[in-house]
Design a protein around this motif. Structure first.
Motif, PDB file in Angstrom:
ATOM      1  N   GLY A  75       0.775  -1.236   0.000  1.00 45.55           N
ATOM      2  CA  GLY A  75       0.000   0.000   0.000  1.00 45.55           C
ATOM      3  C   GLY A  75       0.804   1.281   0.000  1.00 45.55           C
ATOM      4  O   GLY A  75       0.282   2.335   0.313  1.00 45.55           O
ATOM      5  N   GLY A  76       2.090   1.234  -0.328  1.00 51.62           N
ATOM      6  CA  GLY A  76       2.848   2.458  -0.518  1.00 51.62           C
ATOM      7  C   GLY A  76       3.535   3.027   0.689  1.00 51.62           C
ATOM      8  O   GLY A  76       3.862   4.197   0.699  1.00 51.62           O
ATOM      9  N   LEU A 218      -3.434  -1.452   6.551  1.00 52.78           N
ATOM     10  CA  LEU A 218      -3.573  -1.541   8.005  1.00 52.78           C
ATOM     11  C   LEU A 218      -4.188  -2.842   8.483  1.00 52.78           C
ATOM     12  O   LEU A 218      -3.999  -3.237   9.636  1.00 52.78           O
ATOM     13  CB  LEU A 218      -4.390  -0.356   8.526  1.00 52.78           C
ATOM     14  N   ASP A 219      -4.918  -3.537   7.612  1.00 53.67           N
ATOM     15  CA  ASP A 219      -5.509  -4.805   8.014  1.00 53.67           C
ATOM     16  C   ASP A 219      -4.719  -6.007   7.499  1.00 53.67           C
ATOM     17  O   ASP A 219      -5.164  -7.154   7.622  1.00 53.67           O
ATOM     18  CB  ASP A 219      -6.967  -4.894   7.544  1.00 53.67           C
ATOM     19  N   ASP A 220      -3.525  -5.757   6.940  1.00 50.76           N
ATOM     20  CA  ASP A 220      -2.714  -6.839   6.388  1.00 50.76           C
ATOM     21  C   ASP A 220      -2.039  -7.655   7.498  1.00 50.76           C
ATOM     22  O   ASP A 220      -1.403  -7.091   8.402  1.00 50.76           O
ATOM     23  CB  ASP A 220      -1.627  -6.292   5.464  1.00 50.76           C
ATOM     24  N   LYS A 249       1.935  -8.680  11.686  1.00 48.12           N
ATOM     25  CA  LYS A 249       0.906  -7.702  11.340  1.00 48.12           C
ATOM     26  C   LYS A 249       1.563  -6.454  10.768  1.00 48.12           C
ATOM     27  O   LYS A 249       2.621  -6.032  11.246  1.00 48.12           O
ATOM     28  CB  LYS A 249       0.096  -7.331  12.583  1.00 48.12           C
ATOM     29  N   PHE A 250       0.930  -5.845   9.791  1.00 50.79           N
ATOM     30  CA  PHE A 250       1.485  -4.621   9.222  1.00 50.79           C
ATOM     31  C   PHE A 250       1.600  -3.527  10.275  1.00 50.79           C
ATOM     32  O   PHE A 250       2.535  -2.722  10.244  1.00 50.79           O
ATOM     33  CB  PHE A 250       0.594  -4.131   8.076  1.00 50.79           C
ATOM     34  N   THR A 251       0.686  -3.504  11.210  1.00 44.35           N
ATOM     35  CA  THR A 251       0.655  -2.442  12.218  1.00 44.35           C
ATOM     36  C   THR A 251       1.589  -2.710  13.396  1.00 44.35           C
ATOM     37  O   THR A 251       1.594  -1.947  14.364  1.00 44.35           O
ATOM     38  CB  THR A 251      -0.777  -2.258  12.748  1.00 44.35           C
ATOM     39  N   CYS A 252       2.375  -3.772  13.352  1.00 39.62           N
ATOM     40  CA  CYS A 252       3.299  -4.094  14.446  1.00 39.62           C
ATOM     41  C   CYS A 252       4.712  -4.247  13.899  1.00 39.62           C
ATOM     42  O   CYS A 252       4.915  -4.870  12.853  1.00 39.62           O
ATOM     43  CB  CYS A 252       2.867  -5.380  15.149  1.00 39.62           C
TER      44      CYS A 252
END
Length: 296
Positions: A75-76, A218-220, A249-252
């Motif tokens: 996602g960039g 963000l949900d990846d 997780k993408f957010t971690c």
């Protein structure tokens, strides 16, 4: 005066006892040394894992925005974008301390070379300072099965660690599953102090959540399996393999779940990354003894 008579049989028993005691001490000492070596090997393995995961995030993220083309898969964003206050922020175009160049510029023409140049120092939102260049050659957009991204480095450093070797990502997706093979080939990390870690690995990265929102990372969530081998400047060599899929997780910033086995000589260490919570801790178990490892 009282005398003590030591017979040959008594002497033999005493000598046997002494030899057994000495052997036990040597065996205990060797076991302790190997346990410590396994701990050091696990820490080196985690350092290498973190460094090349950083490469994956940047080539598959920052590269995705290059020249307006969707080259990457996340996602960039790389480490220069993250969730802040529940909102998505920090996209590439908001950070001017590095440059991205694309050759050729014509959209849709491949192979395409993307150079991320951090110059003499560029601080990311994770607090780390990156220098030098990450150079990636894309055979096609990475969301298309069969495409490959091959990355090399030019004086690239993450804080005090120089990163070398080759990093390859290949899209092996099927119609039902988004799957990538990630390889580190003759990887090497070198600290300013002279300490080094060499690392080679082959991993399968399968996206298990977020497939329906390719432009929203963000949900990846990714599941990682595979293994590899390494050595360090302390003279230690080891192998590692996945016992339970690693969950990223993408957010971690860290792996939050899964189990690795670290093999050093005849010692097996089991590294457990936890129950899914995002933190930089993992439990290393060796011969029933548990030690907490801090992930880089």
């Amino acid at each position: 005066m009282k005398t003590t008579l030591i017979t040959k049989s008594t002497l033999a028993v005493l000598l046997l006892g002494a030899l057994t005691f000495t052997a036990c001490k040597k065996e205990a000492s060797k076991s302790a040394e190997e346990e410590q070596a396994t701990i050091e090997s696990t820490e080196s393995n985690s350092e290498a894992d973190a460094a090349y995961d950083d490469v994956f995030n940047n080539t598959m993220g920052i590269g995705a925005e290059a020249n307006g083309e969707s080259l990457g898969i996340t996602g960039g964003v790389g480490v220069f974008g993250r969730v802040e206050g529940g909102s998505y922020s920090g996209r590439v175009d908001s950070n001017r301390c590095f440059t991205v160049t694309v050759t050729p510029l014509t959209i849709g023409v491949f192979p395409k070379t993307v150079v991320i140049n951090f110059g003499d120092g560029c601080k990311g939102k994770d607090g780390k300072i990156r220098k030098g260049k990450i150079i990636t050659v894309f055979t096609g957009p990475m969301h298309i099965p069969g495409s490959k991204a091959t990355t090399t480095f030019e004086n690239h450093k993450i804080d005090s660690v120089k990163v070398e070797g080759k990093h390859e990502v290949t899209n092996n997706s099927t119609s039902n599953n988004r799957i990538f093979t990630a390889k580190v080939i003759e990887g090497k990390l070198t600290w300013d102090s002279g300490r080094w870690v060499k690392w080679t690995s082959v991993r399968t990265v399968a996206q298990i959540e977020g497939n329906g929102t390719p432009l929203w990372p963000l949900d990846d969530i990714f599941s990682i399996t595979g293994g590899g081998r390494g050595e360090n400047s302390r003279g230690k060599t080891w192998g590692h393999e996945t016992l339970e899929p690693l969950i990223k997780k993408f957010t971690c910033n860290w792996i939050s779940k899964g189990v690795l086995r670290i093999r050093y000589n005849d010692i097996n260490g089991v590294l457990n990354f936890g129950d899914g919570r995002c933190d930089n801790k993992a439990e290393l178990t060796i011969n029933g003894n548990v030690r907490i490892i801090t992930l880089p």
